[in-house]
Write a protein that holds these residues in place. Structure first.
Motif, PDB file in Angstrom:
ATOM      1  N   GLY A 160       0.611  -0.826   0.083  1.00  0.00           N
ATOM      2  CA  GLY A 160       0.363  -0.137   0.049  1.00  0.00           C
ATOM      3  C   GLY A 160       0.452   1.442   0.188  1.00  0.00           C
ATOM      4  O   GLY A 160       1.428   1.219  -1.149  1.00  0.00           O
ATOM      5  N   ARG A 161      -0.216   2.259   0.412  1.00  0.00           N
ATOM      6  CA  ARG A 161       0.780   3.775   0.469  1.00  0.00           C
ATOM      7  C   ARG A 161       0.938   4.128  -0.276  1.00  0.00           C
ATOM      8  O   ARG A 161       1.965   5.235  -1.158  1.00  0.00           O
ATOM      9  CB  ARG A 161       1.711   3.731   1.526  1.00  0.00           C
ATOM     10  CG  ARG A 161       2.139   3.037   2.881  1.00  0.00           C
ATOM     11  CD  ARG A 161       1.092   3.323   4.350  1.00  0.00           C
ATOM     12  NE  ARG A 161       1.579   3.151   5.496  1.00  0.00           N
ATOM     13  CZ  ARG A 161      -0.259   3.045   5.917  1.00  0.00           C
ATOM     14  NH1 ARG A 161      -0.444   4.578   6.326  1.00  0.00           N
ATOM     15  NH2 ARG A 161       0.182   3.028   7.201  1.00  0.00           N
ATOM     16  N   GLU A 162       0.398   3.916  -1.677  1.00  0.00           N
ATOM     17  CA  GLU A 162       0.358   4.444  -2.972  1.00  0.00           C
ATOM     18  C   GLU A 162      -0.021   6.138  -3.137  1.00  0.00           C
ATOM     19  O   GLU A 162       1.116   6.536  -3.890  1.00  0.00           O
ATOM     20  CB  GLU A 162      -0.321   3.964  -3.649  1.00  0.00           C
ATOM     21  CG  GLU A 162      -0.085   3.249  -4.431  1.00  0.00           C
ATOM     22  CD  GLU A 162      -0.388   1.708  -3.522  1.00  0.00           C
ATOM     23  OE1 GLU A 162      -1.387   2.245  -2.302  1.00  0.00           O
ATOM     24  OE2 GLU A 162      -0.442   0.183  -3.381  1.00  0.00           O
ATOM     25  N   GLU A 199       0.649   8.080  -0.696  1.00  0.00           N
ATOM     26  CA  GLU A 199       1.730   8.920  -0.030  1.00  0.00           C
ATOM     27  C   GLU A 199       3.320   8.788  -0.977  1.00  0.00           C
ATOM     28  O   GLU A 199       4.290   9.415  -0.565  1.00  0.00           O
ATOM     29  CB  GLU A 199       2.373   8.217   1.397  1.00  0.00           C
ATOM     30  CG  GLU A 199       0.957   8.374   2.780  1.00  0.00           C
ATOM     31  CD  GLU A 199      -0.132   7.628   2.340  1.00  0.00           C
ATOM     32  OE1 GLU A 199      -0.222   6.500   1.123  1.00  0.00           O
ATOM     33  OE2 GLU A 199      -1.417   7.165   3.139  1.00  0.00           O
ATOM     34  N   LEU A 200       3.598   7.859  -1.402  1.00  0.00           N
ATOM     35  CA  LEU A 200       5.149   7.663  -1.865  1.00  0.00           C
ATOM     36  C   LEU A 200       4.623   8.380  -2.740  1.00  0.00           C
ATOM     37  O   LEU A 200       5.915   8.838  -3.819  1.00  0.00           O
ATOM     38  CB  LEU A 200       4.771   6.391  -2.316  1.00  0.00           C
ATOM     39  CG  LEU A 200       5.751   4.894  -1.106  1.00  0.00           C
ATOM     40  CD1 LEU A 200       5.174   3.246  -2.537  1.00  0.00           C
ATOM     41  CD2 LEU A 200       6.775   5.464  -1.081  1.00  0.00           C
ATOM     42  N   ILE A 220       6.810  13.740   8.599  1.00  0.00           N
ATOM     43  CA  ILE A 220       5.550  12.539   8.722  1.00  0.00           C
ATOM     44  C   ILE A 220       5.592  12.011   9.950  1.00  0.00           C
ATOM     45  O   ILE A 220       6.196  12.125  11.104  1.00  0.00           O
ATOM     46  CB  ILE A 220       6.023  10.533   7.601  1.00  0.00           C
ATOM     47  CG1 ILE A 220       6.763  11.529   6.437  1.00  0.00           C
ATOM     48  CG2 ILE A 220       5.575  10.245   8.016  1.00  0.00           C
ATOM     49  CD1 ILE A 220       7.644  10.347   5.974  1.00  0.00           C
ATOM     50  N   LYS A 248       5.677   4.169   9.783  1.00  0.00           N
ATOM     51  CA  LYS A 248       6.718   5.387   9.119  1.00  0.00           C
ATOM     52  C   LYS A 248       8.164   4.941   8.707  1.00  0.00           C
ATOM     53  O   LYS A 248       8.515   5.468   7.533  1.00  0.00           O
ATOM     54  CB  LYS A 248       6.451   6.690  10.369  1.00  0.00           C
ATOM     55  CG  LYS A 248       5.452   6.845  10.879  1.00  0.00           C
ATOM     56  CD  LYS A 248       5.507   7.970  12.182  1.00  0.00           C
ATOM     57  CE  LYS A 248       5.639   7.566  12.918  1.00  0.00           C
ATOM     58  NZ  LYS A 248       5.524   6.387  13.550  1.00  0.00           N
ATOM     59  N   LEU A 281       7.947   3.024   5.206  1.00  0.00           N
ATOM     60  CA  LEU A 281       7.059   3.844   4.499  1.00  0.00           C
ATOM     61  C   LEU A 281       8.975   4.723   4.064  1.00  0.00           C
ATOM     62  O   LEU A 281       9.048   4.882   2.700  1.00  0.00           O
ATOM     63  CB  LEU A 281       6.311   4.589   4.420  1.00  0.00           C
ATOM     64  CG  LEU A 281       6.035   6.240   3.732  1.00  0.00           C
ATOM     65  CD1 LEU A 281       5.144   5.622   2.161  1.00  0.00           C
ATOM     66  CD2 LEU A 281       5.196   6.949   4.256  1.00  0.00           C
ATOM     67  N   LEU A 309       0.798   9.513   9.184  1.00  0.00           N
ATOM     68  CA  LEU A 309       0.035   7.784   8.477  1.00  0.00           C
ATOM     69  C   LEU A 309      -1.257   7.474   8.961  1.00  0.00           C
ATOM     70  O   LEU A 309      -0.804   7.405  10.442  1.00  0.00           O
ATOM     71  CB  LEU A 309       1.658   7.292   8.520  1.00  0.00           C
ATOM     72  CG  LEU A 309       1.766   6.110   7.289  1.00  0.00           C
ATOM     73  CD1 LEU A 309       1.820   6.809   5.382  1.00  0.00           C
ATOM     74  CD2 LEU A 309       3.313   5.849   7.328  1.00  0.00           C
ATOM     75  N   ARG A 310      -1.934   7.299   8.620  1.00  0.00           N
ATOM     76  CA  ARG A 310      -2.933   6.613   9.526  1.00  0.00           C
ATOM     77  C   ARG A 310      -2.630   4.767   9.805  1.00  0.00           C
ATOM     78  O   ARG A 310      -1.857   4.146   8.399  1.00  0.00           O
ATOM     79  CB  ARG A 310      -3.876   6.503   8.667  1.00  0.00           C
ATOM     80  CG  ARG A 310      -4.596   7.404   8.815  1.00  0.00           C
ATOM     81  CD  ARG A 310      -5.040   8.885  10.205  1.00  0.00           C
ATOM     82  NE  ARG A 310      -4.536  10.186  10.145  1.00  0.00           N
ATOM     83  CZ  ARG A 310      -5.169  10.691  11.096  1.00  0.00           C
ATOM     84  NH1 ARG A 310      -4.597  10.959  11.824  1.00  0.00           N
ATOM     85  NH2 ARG A 310      -5.611  12.539  10.409  1.00  0.00           N
ATOM     86  N   PHE A 354      -3.817   0.773   8.736  1.00  0.00           N
ATOM     87  CA  PHE A 354      -3.695  -0.030   7.342  1.00  0.00           C
ATOM     88  C   PHE A 354      -5.530   0.302   7.626  1.00  0.00           C
ATOM     89  O   PHE A 354      -6.021  -0.209   8.373  1.00  0.00           O
ATOM     90  CB  PHE A 354      -3.566  -1.352   7.482  1.00  0.00           C
ATOM     91  CG  PHE A 354      -2.106  -0.483   6.095  1.00  0.00           C
ATOM     92  CD1 PHE A 354      -1.745  -0.991   4.815  1.00  0.00           C
ATOM     93  CD2 PHE A 354      -1.419  -0.489   7.008  1.00  0.00           C
ATOM     94  CE1 PHE A 354      -0.993  -0.689   4.438  1.00  0.00           C
ATOM     95  CE2 PHE A 354      -0.121  -0.206   6.484  1.00  0.00           C
ATOM     96  CZ  PHE A 354       0.100  -0.243   4.578  1.00  0.00           C
ATOM     97  N   ASP A 379      -7.592  -3.574   4.253  1.00  0.00           N
ATOM     98  CA  ASP A 379      -5.838  -4.277   3.254  1.00  0.00           C
ATOM     99  C   ASP A 379      -5.942  -5.197   3.833  1.00  0.00           C
ATOM    100  O   ASP A 379      -4.723  -5.835   3.918  1.00  0.00           O
ATOM    101  CB  ASP A 379      -5.659  -2.740   3.519  1.00  0.00           C
ATOM    102  CG  ASP A 379      -5.758  -1.675   2.673  1.00  0.00           C
ATOM    103  OD1 ASP A 379      -5.958  -1.933   1.393  1.00  0.00           O
ATOM    104  OD2 ASP A 379      -6.011  -0.474   2.719  1.00  0.00           O
TER     105      ASP A 379
END
Length: 460
Positions: free
Chosen positions: A5-7, A9-10, A26, A34, A37, A165-166, A168, A172
């Motif tokens: 995941g984290r698309e 954010e990236l 972050i 964190k 990521l 950052l939350r 998941f 997910d």
């Protein structure tokens, strides 16, 4: 375990890197991912990663940072920063694109507060002419807010973006569990209800081959060498030192269902007025708790506030490990496991309710302006009340299978609560979410909003 995941954010991080110089903050509670990521983003990029250790002096850290800098950038031996100013001067003068990461940045407040103001000065003077993508991260949401968001904060408005950052979401996590070899849907649900959206714990499920609740308890928690054996105590001791026992007591009281400030104070035998600093730390500093008010009182002062866990595993630990430490330290894991399994359906009901609320919030956000639980002083509660300009939705959530008569009884009781909600305007539709219900189509034809667990996309 591979990165998940984290698309979005990236994507944000790649954009800031491409348009450097940039400054990104972050934040998010412990174990939320964190560092993973940041590591994923930094692959293939020239990066300096600095960890701020609260147990080291600034002189020791600058020496350590200097060695890392020399090794990573292949610097000549004569370049060695001796002071924080030397260190920052070098970074901001480096001529090539460079990602610089400070993990647990807020700890400079304890170790060497001047470093934060020095960074402000260098960013203001040289930041926009530098080649840096500066990333600072921290698990203390409250401290990060003080450094970057308060009006008199030293780095107020310096960051290009502040990324919170939350954990998941349930969909997910359940997909990840299936990837990890947990094939049984009921086992996936139990593991999610135990660990929630904190992806860190899922790495242990993969490493130890856990495929259900029983094996997770045996391998990760209930043995002398379990990797999560000291999880909660380590966090409490690291953050709060000698006072960790008081925080422990507060968390244990909340895990037992004591949610108001007075209820908590009565259980731990302290004056209610003494609790706010501790509760603020648990909410803002490490993010284990949330403070909630009835949905009809959001945005105004309320005396109806409750403290609830925002972390499934810490709630479990406070309830079953801390409260049974004699059994735990004595190695009576068989008795403790039997107790957990016998109470699991009832105990995990709260986590199931939180999961359903999160799923419904996503589905209903375009139809309703506010969503949340409702309760009053005499003990009446509605699990989810969604308020909208054209009408409302009241939902009860049950972590079990229901017969048609049971479902009708729950809906009838819910209907009697609606007149108790002060200020409610417009028609209110009634709803019920459970694991499974007999003749759900019959109830739907009668106008009720009925959802089974299998109706949610992730459960397919």
């Amino acid at each position: 375990m591979r990165f998940y995941g984290r698309e979005a954010e990236l994507g944000l991080m790649e954009h800031l890197y491409a348009t450097a110089p940039s400054f990104l903050v972050i934040t998010g509670r412990r174990r939320v991912g964190k560092t993973e990521l940041i590591k994923e983003f930094c692959k293939g990029k020239q990066t300096l990663y600095f960890y701020v250790d609260a147990n080291k002096s600034i002189d020791v850290m600058i020496e350590e940072f200097g060695r890392l800098m020399a090794r990573t950038l292949d610097l000549p031996g004569y370049i060695r920063p001796e002071t924080p100013e030397d260190f920052l001067e070098f970074l901001f003068s480096y001529e090539k694109p460079l990602v610089v990461v400070f993990d647990e940045f807020q700890r400079f407040q304890k170790v060497y507060p001047s470093f934060i103001s020095q960074m402000q000065r260098f960013w203001d003077l040289k930041g926009r002419e530098s080649n840096l993508f500066l990333i600072v991260s921290g698990s203390s949401v409250g401290m990060i807010r003080k450094i970057f968001l308060d009006g008199d904060a030293p780095l107020f408005r310096r960051a290009d973006n502040i990324l919170t950052l939350r954990p998941f979401g349930p969909g997910d996590c359940l997909s990840i569990l299936e990837d990890l070899g947990v094939r049984d849907p009921a086992a996936r649900l139990d593991l999610y209800l135990l660990f929630g959206g904190t992806i860190y714990y899922y790495t242990f499920l993969e490493k130890y081959g856990c495929t259900d609740l029983s094996s997770a308890l045996d391998c990760l928690i209930l043995n002398d060498l379990a990797p999560l054996r000291r999880e909660m105590s380590d966090v409490m001791i690291e953050e709060f030192g000698r006072e960790h026992a008081t925080y422990y007591e507060i968390l244990a009281a909340i895990a037992e269902g004591k949610q108001s400030q007075k209820e908590i104070a009565d259980v731990i035998h302290r004056a209610p007025t003494s609790l706010p600093p501790y509760l603020r730390d648990l909410v803002d500093l490490i993010g284990i708790l949330e403070y909630r008010v009835p949905v009809t009182e959001k945005g105004r002062r309320s005396k109806m506030g409750r403290y609830v866990f925002s972390d499934n595993f810490f709630r479990f630990y406070a309830r079953y490990i801390y409260r049974n430490m004699s059994l735990y330290e004595g190695g009576r894991y068989d008795l403790l496991k039997a107790r957990i399994l016998s109470e699991w359906k009832g105990f995990s009901g709260w986590a199931f309710e939180e999961m359903v609320k999160a799923l419904l919030a996503v589905e209903l956000k375009t139809q309703y302006e506010q969503m949340g639980a409702w309760w009053n002083r005499r003990g009446d509660e509605i699990d989810l009340l969604a308020l909208g300009p054209e009408g409302n939705l009241a939902v009860e959530i049950k972590h079990r299978d229901l017969t048609l008569p049971e479902a009708r009884g729950i809906l009838s009781a819910l209907e009697k609560k609606i007149p108790l909600v002060k200020g409610l305007s417009g028609p209110t539709r009634l709803g019920l979410v459970c694991r499974a219900v007999q003749e759900k189509e019959t109830l739907r034809e009668e106008g009720y909003c009925i959802r089974e667990l299998s109706d949610f996309e992730f459960a397919q």
